[in-house]
Design an enzyme around this catalytic site. Structure first.
Site, PDB file in Angstrom:
ATOM      1  N   GLY A 133     -30.934  17.420 -67.751  1.00  0.00           N
ATOM      2  CA  GLY A 133     -31.364  16.587 -66.940  1.00  0.00           C
ATOM      3  C   GLY A 133     -30.070  15.996 -66.564  1.00  0.00           C
ATOM      4  O   GLY A 133     -29.394  15.567 -67.292  1.00  0.00           O
ATOM      5  N   SER A 135     -29.907  15.186 -62.943  1.00  0.00           N
ATOM      6  CA  SER A 135     -30.723  14.388 -62.019  1.00  0.00           C
ATOM      7  C   SER A 135     -30.745  13.060 -61.888  1.00  0.00           C
ATOM      8  O   SER A 135     -31.949  13.054 -62.312  1.00  0.00           O
ATOM      9  CB  SER A 135     -31.259  14.866 -60.664  1.00  0.00           C
ATOM     10  OG  SER A 135     -30.540  16.388 -60.180  1.00  0.00           O
ATOM     11  N   SER A 167     -36.917  20.016 -64.104  1.00  0.00           N
ATOM     12  CA  SER A 167     -37.795  21.555 -64.138  1.00  0.00           C
ATOM     13  C   SER A 167     -38.093  22.078 -65.327  1.00  0.00           C
ATOM     14  O   SER A 167     -37.853  21.484 -66.300  1.00  0.00           O
ATOM     15  CB  SER A 167     -37.164  22.515 -63.523  1.00  0.00           C
ATOM     16  OG  SER A 167     -37.138  22.966 -62.164  1.00  0.00           O
ATOM     17  N   GLU A 250     -25.794  28.195 -63.459  1.00  0.00           N
ATOM     18  CA  GLU A 250     -27.054  27.960 -62.825  1.00  0.00           C
ATOM     19  C   GLU A 250     -26.952  28.383 -61.510  1.00  0.00           C
ATOM     20  O   GLU A 250     -28.024  28.914 -61.952  1.00  0.00           O
ATOM     21  CB  GLU A 250     -26.978  25.964 -62.555  1.00  0.00           C
ATOM     22  CG  GLU A 250     -28.299  25.788 -61.951  1.00  0.00           C
ATOM     23  CD  GLU A 250     -28.153  24.538 -61.863  1.00  0.00           C
ATOM     24  OE1 GLU A 250     -28.066  23.926 -62.029  1.00  0.00           O
ATOM     25  OE2 GLU A 250     -29.171  24.393 -61.578  1.00  0.00           O
ATOM     26  N   GLU A 381     -26.048  21.996 -47.853  1.00  0.00           N
ATOM     27  CA  GLU A 381     -24.179  21.138 -47.526  1.00  0.00           C
ATOM     28  C   GLU A 381     -23.225  21.700 -48.702  1.00  0.00           C
ATOM     29  O   GLU A 381     -22.471  21.276 -48.647  1.00  0.00           O
ATOM     30  CB  GLU A 381     -24.890  19.948 -46.841  1.00  0.00           C
ATOM     31  CG  GLU A 381     -25.606  20.782 -45.703  1.00  0.00           C
ATOM     32  CD  GLU A 381     -27.498  20.788 -46.091  1.00  0.00           C
ATOM     33  OE1 GLU A 381     -28.157  20.272 -47.427  1.00  0.00           O
ATOM     34  OE2 GLU A 381     -27.659  20.691 -45.226  1.00  0.00           O
TER      35      GLU A 381
HETATM   36  C1  LIG Z   1     -36.779  22.581 -57.628  1.00  0.00           C
HETATM   37  C2  LIG Z   1     -36.479  21.888 -57.084  1.00  0.00           C
HETATM   38  C3  LIG Z   1     -35.848  21.706 -58.901  1.00  0.00           C
HETATM   39  C4  LIG Z   1     -34.634  21.073 -59.562  1.00  0.00           C
HETATM   40  N1  LIG Z   1     -34.450  21.332 -61.190  1.00  0.00           N
HETATM   41  C5  LIG Z   1     -34.165  20.067 -61.222  1.00  0.00           C
HETATM   42  C6  LIG Z   1     -33.898  20.739 -62.855  1.00  0.00           C
HETATM   43  O1  LIG Z   1     -34.236  20.624 -63.759  1.00  0.00           O
HETATM   44  N2  LIG Z   1     -32.658  19.641 -63.372  1.00  0.00           N
HETATM   45  C7  LIG Z   1     -32.011  18.302 -62.834  1.00  0.00           C
HETATM   46  O2  LIG Z   1     -30.735  17.530 -63.042  1.00  0.00           O
HETATM   47  N3  LIG Z   1     -32.243  18.371 -61.171  1.00  0.00           N
HETATM   48  C8  LIG Z   1     -33.042  19.311 -60.683  1.00  0.00           C
HETATM   49  N4  LIG Z   1     -33.201  19.515 -59.006  1.00  0.00           N
HETATM   50  C9  LIG Z   1     -32.676  18.462 -58.109  1.00  0.00           C
HETATM   51  C10 LIG Z   1     -31.770  18.792 -57.538  1.00  0.00           C
HETATM   52  O3  LIG Z   1     -30.641  19.012 -58.159  1.00  0.00           O
HETATM   53  C11 LIG Z   1     -31.154  17.322 -56.918  1.00  0.00           C
HETATM   54  O4  LIG Z   1     -32.509  17.450 -55.504  1.00  0.00           O
HETATM   55  C12 LIG Z   1     -29.530  17.402 -55.403  1.00  0.00           C
HETATM   56  O5  LIG Z   1     -28.248  18.235 -56.555  1.00  0.00           O
HETATM   57  C13 LIG Z   1     -29.954  17.353 -54.144  1.00  0.00           C
HETATM   58  O6  LIG Z   1     -29.816  15.885 -54.987  1.00  0.00           O
HETATM   59  P1  LIG Z   1     -30.842  14.729 -54.399  1.00  0.00           P
HETATM   60  O7  LIG Z   1     -32.318  15.617 -54.216  1.00  0.00           O
HETATM   61  O8  LIG Z   1     -30.738  13.213 -54.481  1.00  0.00           O
HETATM   62  O9  LIG Z   1     -30.405  14.606 -52.418  1.00  0.00           O
HETATM   63  P2  LIG Z   1     -28.968  13.692 -51.954  1.00  0.00           P
HETATM   64  O10 LIG Z   1     -27.675  13.993 -52.376  1.00  0.00           O
HETATM   65  O11 LIG Z   1     -29.529  11.921 -51.584  1.00  0.00           O
HETATM   66  O12 LIG Z   1     -28.948  14.336 -50.714  1.00  0.00           O
HETATM   67  C14 LIG Z   1     -29.725  13.967 -49.362  1.00  0.00           C
HETATM   68  C15 LIG Z   1     -29.437  15.600 -47.875  1.00  0.00           C
HETATM   69  O13 LIG Z   1     -27.711  14.800 -48.110  1.00  0.00           O
HETATM   70  C16 LIG Z   1     -26.840  16.168 -48.260  1.00  0.00           C
HETATM   71  N5  LIG Z   1     -25.911  15.440 -48.169  1.00  0.00           N
HETATM   72  C17 LIG Z   1     -25.690  14.795 -49.473  1.00  0.00           C
HETATM   73  N6  LIG Z   1     -23.865  14.703 -49.965  1.00  0.00           N
HETATM   74  C18 LIG Z   1     -23.613  15.281 -48.816  1.00  0.00           C
HETATM   75  C19 LIG Z   1     -22.272  15.563 -48.215  1.00  0.00           C
HETATM   76  N7  LIG Z   1     -21.057  15.405 -49.130  1.00  0.00           N
HETATM   77  N8  LIG Z   1     -22.426  16.622 -47.560  1.00  0.00           N
HETATM   78  C20 LIG Z   1     -23.196  16.907 -46.375  1.00  0.00           C
HETATM   79  N9  LIG Z   1     -24.129  16.640 -47.031  1.00  0.00           N
HETATM   80  C21 LIG Z   1     -24.153  16.181 -47.766  1.00  0.00           C
HETATM   81  C22 LIG Z   1     -28.111  16.597 -48.846  1.00  0.00           C
HETATM   82  O14 LIG Z   1     -27.447  18.478 -48.742  1.00  0.00           O
HETATM   83  C23 LIG Z   1     -29.057  16.409 -48.582  1.00  0.00           C
HETATM   84  O15 LIG Z   1     -29.786  17.402 -48.198  1.00  0.00           O
HETATM   85  C24 LIG Z   1     -34.318  20.205 -58.790  1.00  0.00           C
HETATM   86  C25 LIG Z   1     -34.725  20.163 -57.447  1.00  0.00           C
HETATM   87  C26 LIG Z   1     -35.274  20.926 -56.449  1.00  0.00           C
HETATM   88  C27 LIG Z   1     -35.923  20.791 -54.869  1.00  0.00           C
END
Ligand SMILES: Cc1cc2nc3c(=O)[nH]c(=O)nc-3n(C[C@H](O)[C@H](O)[C@H](O)COP(=O)(O)OP(=O)(O)OC[C@H]3O[C@@H](n4cnc5c(N)ncnc54)[C@H](O)[C@@H]3O)c2cc1C
Length: 396
Positions: A133, A135, A167, A250, A381
């Protein structure tokens, strides 16, 4: 360990594996869901349960963990020999999941004695399945911006908030999560890392459907959930360091998923079927080149990963270089999945129906699933930012 002792360990392991592994545990599973993830909620076929039970009894679900916590107490060299013998017999792992690959290694490094004794043996026996937990709707890459609050009330914290993309939250028994315990402190300073039983009153989960049609992850809602203070790993308000340590495990795990696969043979067989061959060579030279390039890159990736793994097994904690493996392994997997769909041509874009072979239908789902590889566990990124700053030492 002397070479002779290692060889004798290897021979014993080989004999024992051959005698104890059920026949159906040889050969790759049809999908990751066919592996044993353990837990209180799942029901597994008899052979899967038997394989888990005999391996756990010997401590070989977690070969290098200390014996007092349910591990095998093996040295790095013995664990490698065991893995090699299992590979020779094409044996699948008896147990997989976030317990073995993430929270277990973390507790070994940062947990207190009571936490290790309570959780590690239950992980090695596959009794408890874990989810992560981290995100939240407003905190992904900027994880330290998380808003889930934990307010102290006697010996408990009362937790309120929402996690997302969790997940397997619907299948897990326990969650490790990040909560804000001091809203006044700078954002990295007021966070704690806690362990929570998913059966606690106030926890509810809702599956999210993915583009691939599966629902592997969920939204998790926390409403006045009581979590004992003794479930904080490390110190209260100092969870950010623990959170980063776990992310390294991880990223290692995600990179691991992309090594030692049978994909080379699969990709070649697919190309033979769709492109055809001439005198034992693929007919299309461009497809031939693309497959060769992917396989060469895969080999280099695996060798580099193996070198780094040996250091970790020898006791070095994984460092920021895990970002390199996470980045490269996931990008490589995406290239491989795209190539497979390209090679299959029109048959590689089917979704369902009798006109498509089951293997080709699997290609589409695997390709779509791979899109998430460069997001989960920290986006590409973000990995490049870490590599630039922490590995290469480039300025901000
Ligand atoms: C299949 C899958 C399984 C997952 N499982 C889990 C889980 O079990 N538990 C959990 O907690 N989370 C989980 N996640 C969530 C995952 O960790 C987040 O989706 C990820 O950290 C990105 O965060 P966000 O989706 O909020 O995107 P955002 O942080 O909003 O990013 C959006 C875009 O902006 C870019 N960006 C953001 N900040 C920067 C920066 N400083 N420099 C350059 N580019 C940047 C990113 O690279 C991305 O392309 C999972 C995600 C997926 C796809």
């Amino acid at each position: 360990m002397a070479d002779a002792d290692l060889e004798s360990f290897r021979a014993d392991a080989r004999r024992w594996l051959a005698a104890n592994a059920p026949q159906s545990m040889h050969g790759p599973p049809a999908s990751p869901d066919d592996l044993c993830w353990g837990g209180r909620k799942a029901r597994y076929p008899d052979d899967v349960r038997r394989w888990l039970a005999v391996m756990a009894e010997r401590g070989w679900t977690a070969p290098t963990w200390p014996r007092e916590y349910g591990g095998g107490g093996l040295s790095a060299a013995e664990a490698k020999a065991l893995a090699q013998e299992m590979a020779k017999l094409a044996l699948r792992p008896p147990l997989v999941g976030f317990g073995l690959s993430m929270i277990g290694p973390l507790l070994l490094q940062a947990g207190n004695e009571q936490q290790k004794r309570e959780h590690l043996p239950r992980i090695t026996r596959g009794e408890i399945r874990w989810c992560q937990g981290y995100s939240e709707p407003g905190a992904g890459s900027d994880l330290a911006g998380l808003q889930t609050r934990a307010v102290r009330d006697g010996d408990d914290f009362v937790v309120n908030g929402q996690k997302v993309w969790t997940s397997y939250a619907d299948k897990a028994d326990w969650m490790f999560l990040l909560v804000r315990t001091d809203p006044e402190a700078p954002k990295h300073a007021g966070i704690s890392f806690v362990l929570m039983d998913m059966e606690s009153p106030g926890v509810s989960v809702r599956p999210i459907r993915l583009i691939s049609g599966a629902s592997p992850f969920c939204e998790t809602f926390l409403s006045d959930v009581r979590v004992p203070v003794r479930n904080v790993v490390g110190k209260i308000n100092e969870g950010w360091g623990i959170a980063k340590m776990l992310l390294r495990f991880e990223r290692n795990m995600i990179a691991d998923v992309f090594k030692e696969r049978d994909d080379a043979a699969r990709l070649l067989a697919l190309a033979r079927r769709h492109v055809g061959d001439e005198n034992g060579r693929l007919r299309d030279p461009i497809v031939r080149d693309r497959i060769a390039q992917v396989e060469m890159d895969q080999a280099c990736f695996e060798w580099t990963l193996a070198r780094s793994r040996d250091r970790v097994k020898a006791g070095h904690a994984p460092g920021p270089e895990t970002s390199i493996f996470k980045y490269y392994g996931t990008e490589l997997n995406q290239r491989r999945r795209e190539l497979a769909v390209d090679v299959a041509g029109p048959e590689g874009v089917g979704w369902e129906g009798p006109g498509f072979a089951p293997d080709d239908l699997r290609l589409v789902r695997e390709w779509l699933r791979s899109r998430g590889n460069s997001i989960e566990g920290g986006t590409s990124e973000i990995q490049l930012n870490i590599i630039a700053k922490r590995v290469l030492g480039l300025p901000d």
